[in-house]
Design a protein around this motif. Structure first.
Motif, mmCIF file in Angstrom:
data_model
loop_
_atom_site.group_PDB
_atom_site.id
_atom_site.type_symbol
_atom_site.label_atom_id
_atom_site.label_comp_id
_atom_site.label_asym_id
_atom_site.label_seq_id
_atom_site.Cartn_x
_atom_site.Cartn_y
_atom_site.Cartn_z
ATOM 1 N N ARG A 193 13.005 13.302 9.043
ATOM 2 C CA ARG A 193 13.256 13.981 8.927
ATOM 3 C C ARG A 193 14.937 13.869 7.545
ATOM 4 O O ARG A 193 14.970 15.261 8.204
ATOM 5 N N THR A 194 15.500 13.066 8.323
ATOM 6 C CA THR A 194 16.306 13.039 7.345
ATOM 7 C C THR A 194 16.091 11.608 6.162
ATOM 8 O O THR A 194 16.415 10.865 6.798
ATOM 9 N N ALA A 195 16.905 11.446 5.225
ATOM 10 C CA ALA A 195 17.330 10.686 4.055
ATOM 11 C C ALA A 195 19.137 10.734 3.066
ATOM 12 O O ALA A 195 18.931 11.442 3.199
ATOM 13 N N PHE A 196 19.861 9.243 3.581
ATOM 14 C CA PHE A 196 20.591 9.227 2.702
ATOM 15 C C PHE A 196 20.268 9.042 1.112
ATOM 16 O O PHE A 196 19.876 6.901 1.344
ATOM 17 N N PHE A 197 20.815 9.434 0.360
ATOM 18 C CA PHE A 197 20.580 9.073 -1.245
ATOM 19 C C PHE A 197 22.053 8.675 -1.889
ATOM 20 O O PHE A 197 22.325 9.545 -1.709
ATOM 21 N N ARG A 198 21.748 7.683 -2.947
ATOM 22 C CA ARG A 198 22.799 7.840 -4.096
ATOM 23 C C ARG A 198 21.831 7.467 -5.631
ATOM 24 O O ARG A 198 20.912 6.930 -5.030
ATOM 25 N N SER A 199 22.501 7.948 -6.356
ATOM 26 C CA SER A 199 21.999 7.501 -8.104
ATOM 27 C C SER A 199 22.548 6.295 -7.560
ATOM 28 O O SER A 199 23.568 5.271 -7.451
ATOM 29 N N PHE B 183 1.322 -1.523 0.205
ATOM 30 C CA PHE B 183 -0.204 0.233 0.063
ATOM 31 C C PHE B 183 1.051 1.498 -0.394
ATOM 32 O O PHE B 183 0.189 2.240 0.269
ATOM 33 N N VAL B 184 2.134 1.462 0.418
ATOM 34 C CA VAL B 184 3.438 2.530 -0.059
ATOM 35 C C VAL B 184 4.311 2.554 -0.976
ATOM 36 O O VAL B 184 5.320 2.572 -0.866
ATOM 37 N N VAL B 185 3.970 1.647 -2.345
ATOM 38 C CA VAL B 185 4.968 2.020 -3.172
ATOM 39 C C VAL B 185 4.762 2.817 -4.330
ATOM 40 O O VAL B 185 3.612 2.574 -4.945
ATOM 41 N N PRO B 186 4.821 4.006 -4.487
ATOM 42 C CA PRO B 186 5.219 5.290 -4.936
ATOM 43 C C PRO B 186 6.078 4.459 -6.152
ATOM 44 O O PRO B 186 6.800 3.277 -6.389
ATOM 45 N N ARG B 187 6.141 6.317 -7.329
ATOM 46 C CA ARG B 187 6.158 5.674 -8.705
ATOM 47 C C ARG B 187 7.701 6.347 -8.249
ATOM 48 O O ARG B 187 8.105 5.696 -9.018
ATOM 49 N N ASP B 188 8.137 6.859 -7.836
ATOM 50 C CA ASP B 188 9.528 7.161 -7.165
ATOM 51 C C ASP B 188 10.105 6.609 -6.661
ATOM 52 O O ASP B 188 9.418 6.690 -5.201
ATOM 53 N N PRO B 189 10.834 6.448 -6.832
ATOM 54 C CA PRO B 189 11.882 5.284 -6.230
ATOM 55 C C PRO B 189 12.533 4.916 -4.708
ATOM 56 O O PRO B 189 13.245 5.136 -4.449
ATOM 57 N N VAL B 190 12.898 6.517 -4.665
ATOM 58 C CA VAL B 190 13.256 7.215 -3.324
ATOM 59 C C VAL B 190 12.386 6.780 -2.692
ATOM 60 O O VAL B 190 12.654 7.692 -1.210
ATOM 61 N N LYS B 191 10.563 7.131 -2.484
ATOM 62 C CA LYS B 191 10.433 7.324 -1.330
ATOM 63 C C LYS B 191 9.926 5.537 -1.421
ATOM 64 O O LYS B 191 8.283 5.732 -0.229
ATOM 65 N N VAL B 192 10.465 4.429 -1.755
ATOM 66 C CA VAL B 192 9.783 3.689 -1.257
ATOM 67 C C VAL B 192 10.046 3.281 0.512
ATOM 68 O O VAL B 192 10.768 4.005 1.283
ATOM 69 N N VAL B 193 9.254 2.214 0.947
ATOM 70 C CA VAL B 193 9.810 1.547 2.224
ATOM 71 C C VAL B 193 11.334 1.380 2.177
ATOM 72 O O VAL B 193 11.917 1.068 1.671
ATOM 73 N N CYS B 194 12.194 1.875 3.455
ATOM 74 C CA CYS B 194 13.223 2.068 3.524
ATOM 75 C C CYS B 194 13.587 1.471 5.055
ATOM 76 O O CYS B 194 12.940 2.024 6.060
ATOM 77 N N THR B 195 14.990 0.452 5.397
ATOM 78 C CA THR B 195 15.454 1.086 7.062
ATOM 79 C C THR B 195 15.592 1.391 7.799
ATOM 80 O O THR B 195 16.100 3.147 7.380
ATOM 81 N N GLY B 196 14.994 2.576 8.561
ATOM 82 C CA GLY B 196 15.044 3.509 9.687
ATOM 83 C C GLY B 196 13.741 4.522 9.337
ATOM 84 O O GLY B 196 13.131 4.848 9.976
ATOM 85 N N GLY C 69 17.502 7.226 -8.624
ATOM 86 C CA GLY C 69 17.945 7.589 -7.253
ATOM 87 C C GLY C 69 17.278 6.706 -6.106
ATOM 88 O O GLY C 69 16.521 5.739 -6.885
ATOM 89 N N GLN C 70 18.169 5.878 -5.589
ATOM 90 C CA GLN C 70 17.880 4.813 -4.464
ATOM 91 C C GLN C 70 18.363 5.644 -2.611
ATOM 92 O O GLN C 70 19.546 6.474 -2.112
ATOM 93 N N ILE C 71 17.670 5.225 -2.064
ATOM 94 C CA ILE C 71 17.132 5.446 -0.768
ATOM 95 C C ILE C 71 18.321 4.615 0.753
ATOM 96 O O ILE C 71 17.598 2.983 0.047
ATOM 97 N N GLY D 278 27.022 6.815 -6.365
ATOM 98 C CA GLY D 278 26.866 8.489 -7.373
ATOM 99 C C GLY D 278 26.184 9.238 -6.450
ATOM 100 O O GLY D 278 25.363 9.302 -5.650
ATOM 101 N N LEU D 279 26.813 10.511 -6.989
ATOM 102 C CA LEU D 279 25.772 11.657 -6.297
ATOM 103 C C LEU D 279 23.772 11.453 -7.034
ATOM 104 O O LEU D 279 23.750 11.379 -7.723
ATOM 105 N N TRP D 280 23.112 11.964 -5.877
ATOM 106 C CA TRP D 280 22.135 12.519 -6.048
ATOM 107 C C TRP D 280 21.501 13.680 -4.952
ATOM 108 O O TRP D 280 21.444 13.268 -4.219
ATOM 109 N N ASP D 281 21.294 14.379 -6.217
ATOM 110 C CA ASP D 281 21.266 15.914 -5.785
ATOM 111 C C ASP D 281 21.910 16.729 -4.825
ATOM 112 O O ASP D 281 21.265 17.085 -3.777
#
Length: 375
Positions: free
Chosen positions: A103-109, A68-81, A117-119, A274-277
């Motif tokens: 509050r915070t999120a660690f991303f890479r490309s 129920f929380v699968v978004p189109r944007d891959p950086v908004k998927v459920v993540c540890t933390g 991006g990948q969270i 890889g850098l991400w924004d």
């Protein structure tokens, strides 16, 4: 003598929330209030695996589906933390119904050509960058990690792991000094899980918050995690002697409680970062260059050959290492290229959505027209 702790509060005081050891506080409780009214349980995601996740809740660990929380944007998927709202007992399967704002999120490309991006971790207070002393120090890679860490909103810390392999104290001191020069405003700590050097200092620095452990394969993250946890929780494999690279011992991101308080997210080794924004993260990672640039004659100075360039003047007088400027330019170009590709991808997605809506609207109008003309 009695000991006061989150699980053993002082006499007469209100008992601590069961999730307090995992970072639950009044702000999270306020954010969760609408979901509490729906009868959902709060919980923190401690592991994600192929559409399912383990969530620690006041009632224990729950295995929940993320459908129920699968978004189109891959950086908004459920993540540890992540902090989540989960179904109460009574139904199977149980689902994660919503995520609380991060509050915070660690991303890479990602390494793909799709500019995605990948969270890697969510709601992190500190990002521990593990750098092995079994191989030659790569300051450029450290700067890359630092840019992503600053961009995430977490406070970075560099752990020079396997410090026992550097037998000469003077050499180790030089390695620490070189790293500090490449990491302004960041604590650099030599540690050895083998001898215990620096582990207690690192544990004290991480106590009470959420930390994520990042680094290349073979950097000794799992060994360091075990040393911080005080037990063999993570599987450890030896790194290759040829290049110091390890195999992916840790294959998922796991959130683990630390004995001194707080939690640690251990992550798989990263072969590519890889850098991400990461525009603001770059500015913090290269804070001294950004500060110098304020004194350039031209506000849009590129620091190449412009007259009155304060950055080039610092290179000339030796106060700024040329390597730092080269690294800054390289990462800035990479971030700009990624931003350009990302914008192009977003524009393409918008065009596709517009075409789909146009086609649907035209189809509906044709249907309406046909309906009207019927006898």
């Amino acid at each position: 003598m009695s000991v006061t702790s989150p699980s053993n509060p002082a006499p007469g005081s209100a008992p601590a929330h069961p999730l307090a050891p995992y970072g639950w506080d009044a702000a999270w409780e306020s954010a969760f209030a609408p979901y509490a009214e729906q009868g959902l349980l709060p919980g923190r995601v401690v592991r994600v695996d192929r559409g399912l996740c383990d969530v620690i809740t006041p009632a224990g660990t729950v295995r929940a589906d993320t459908e129920f929380v699968v978004p189109r944007d891959p950086v908004k998927v459920v993540c540890t933390g992540d902090w989540a709202a989960v179904d109460p007992e009574g139904g199977e399967p149980r689902y994660v119904r919503a995520l609380l704002p991060r509050r915070t999120a660690f991303f890479r490309s990602t390494s793909s050509k799709r500019s995605e991006g990948q969270i890697l971790a969510a709601n992190v207070d500190q990002a521990v960058i593990a750098v092995s002393q079994a191989v030659e120090l790569d300051l450029g890679r450290i700067e890359r990690f630092l840019a992503l860490a600053w961009e995430s909103g977490a406070q970075p810390l560099v752990a020079l792991t396997k410090a026992d392999l550097v037998e000469d104290p003077v050499t180790l001191a030089h390695l620490v000094a070189d790293t500090e020069a490449a990491a302004p405003g960041v604590q650099v700590l030599p540690v050895s899980a083998e001898t215990g050097e620096g582990v207690d200092v690192l544990a004290a620095a991480l106590a009470g918050g959420t930390a994520v452990l990042l680094g290349q394969s073979g950097a000794g993250k799992s060994t360091l995690a075990n040393a911080l946890l005080g037990e063999e929780v993570q599987t450890v494999r030896a790194a290759r002697d040829v290049d110091g690279k390890g195999r992916h011992t840790t294959t998922t991101r796991n959130l683990l409680r630390l004995p001194a308080g707080g939690v640690l997210i251990d992550t798989p080794g990263l072969r590519g970062v890889g850098l991400w924004d990461a525009g603001s993260g770059l500015a913090q990672a290269f804070a001294e260059i950004e500060e110098l640039a304020r004194n350039c004659r031209f506000h849009d100075c590129a620091h190449h050959s412009e007259p009155g360039c304060a950055v080039l003047a610092a290179i000339e007088d030796g106060s700024l290492p040329e390597r730092r400027l080269d690294s800054y330019r390289k990462l800035a170009r990479e971030n700009e290229r990624l931003a350009a590709r990302t914008d192009a991808r977003l524009r393409a997605e918008l065009r596709r959505e517009w075409k789909q809506r146009y086609a649907l609207g035209r189809h509906m109008m044709e249907r309406k027209g046909r309906t009207v003309r019927r006898p």
